[in-house]
Motif scaffolding. Structure first.
Motif, short mmCIF file in Angstrom:
data_model
loop_
_atom_site.label_atom_id
_atom_site.label_comp_id
_atom_site.label_asym_id
_atom_site.label_seq_id
_atom_site.Cartn_x
_atom_site.Cartn_y
_atom_site.Cartn_z
N LEU A 259 0.83 -1.20 0.00
CA LEU A 259 0.00 0.00 0.00
C LEU A 259 0.87 1.26 0.00
O LEU A 259 0.60 2.21 -0.74
CB LEU A 259 -0.93 0.00 1.21
N ALA A 260 1.93 1.25 0.79
CA ALA A 260 2.83 2.42 0.86
C ALA A 260 3.45 2.70 -0.50
O ALA A 260 3.47 3.86 -0.95
CB ALA A 260 3.91 2.19 1.90
N GLU B 189 3.78 12.08 5.63
CA GLU B 189 3.01 11.97 6.86
C GLU B 189 1.63 11.36 6.60
O GLU B 189 1.16 10.52 7.38
CB GLU B 189 2.86 13.34 7.54
N GLN B 190 1.01 11.76 5.50
CA GLN B 190 -0.31 11.22 5.14
C GLN B 190 -0.21 9.76 4.76
O GLN B 190 -1.07 8.95 5.12
CB GLN B 190 -0.92 12.02 4.00
N VAL B 191 0.82 9.39 4.02
CA VAL B 191 1.01 7.99 3.63
C VAL B 191 1.24 7.16 4.89
O VAL B 191 0.65 6.08 5.05
CB VAL B 191 2.20 7.83 2.65
N ALA C 177 5.43 9.66 11.11
CA ALA C 177 6.21 9.57 9.87
C ALA C 177 7.60 8.99 10.11
O ALA C 177 8.13 8.29 9.25
CB ALA C 177 6.30 10.93 9.21
N THR C 178 8.18 9.25 11.27
CA THR C 178 9.51 8.73 11.55
C THR C 178 9.51 7.21 11.56
O THR C 178 10.39 6.57 10.97
CB THR C 178 10.03 9.28 12.90
N SER C 179 8.54 6.62 12.22
CA SER C 179 8.43 5.15 12.25
C SER C 179 8.22 4.60 10.85
O SER C 179 8.79 3.57 10.48
CB SER C 179 7.28 4.73 13.15
N PRO D 4 11.36 6.90 1.65
CA PRO D 4 10.15 7.15 0.86
C PRO D 4 10.36 8.25 -0.18
O PRO D 4 9.87 8.14 -1.31
CB PRO D 4 9.11 7.56 1.91
N SER D 5 11.08 9.30 0.17
CA SER D 5 11.34 10.39 -0.78
C SER D 5 12.17 9.92 -1.96
O SER D 5 11.90 10.27 -3.11
CB SER D 5 12.04 11.54 -0.08
#
Length: 56
Positions: free
Chosen positions: A5-6, A18-20, A29-31, A44-45
């Motif tokens: 999903l991510a 953060e939304q993802v 978001a850190t986790s 992710p970026s």
């Protein structure tokens, strides 16, 4: 399931990290970033923008 999903959300939406993270069930978001890096060896970026190359 979370990884799938991510990656789909990162590839196909303009949602922020953060939304993802929230959408796939992480408290913050850190986790999410740590888990995503474990899954893919990329942030992710970097996954979303591979043309930029890895960040330090």
């Amino acid at each position: 399931m979370r990884r799938s999903l991510a990656t789909e959300l990162l590839e196909n939406t303009h949602m922020g990290i953060e939304q993802v993270a929230e959408r796939v069930g992480f408290a913050d978001a850190t986790s999410f970033r740590k888990a995503f890096r474990k899954w893919t060896n990329r942030s992710p970026s970097d996954f979303r923008h591979p043309e930029r190359g890895p960040r330090s």
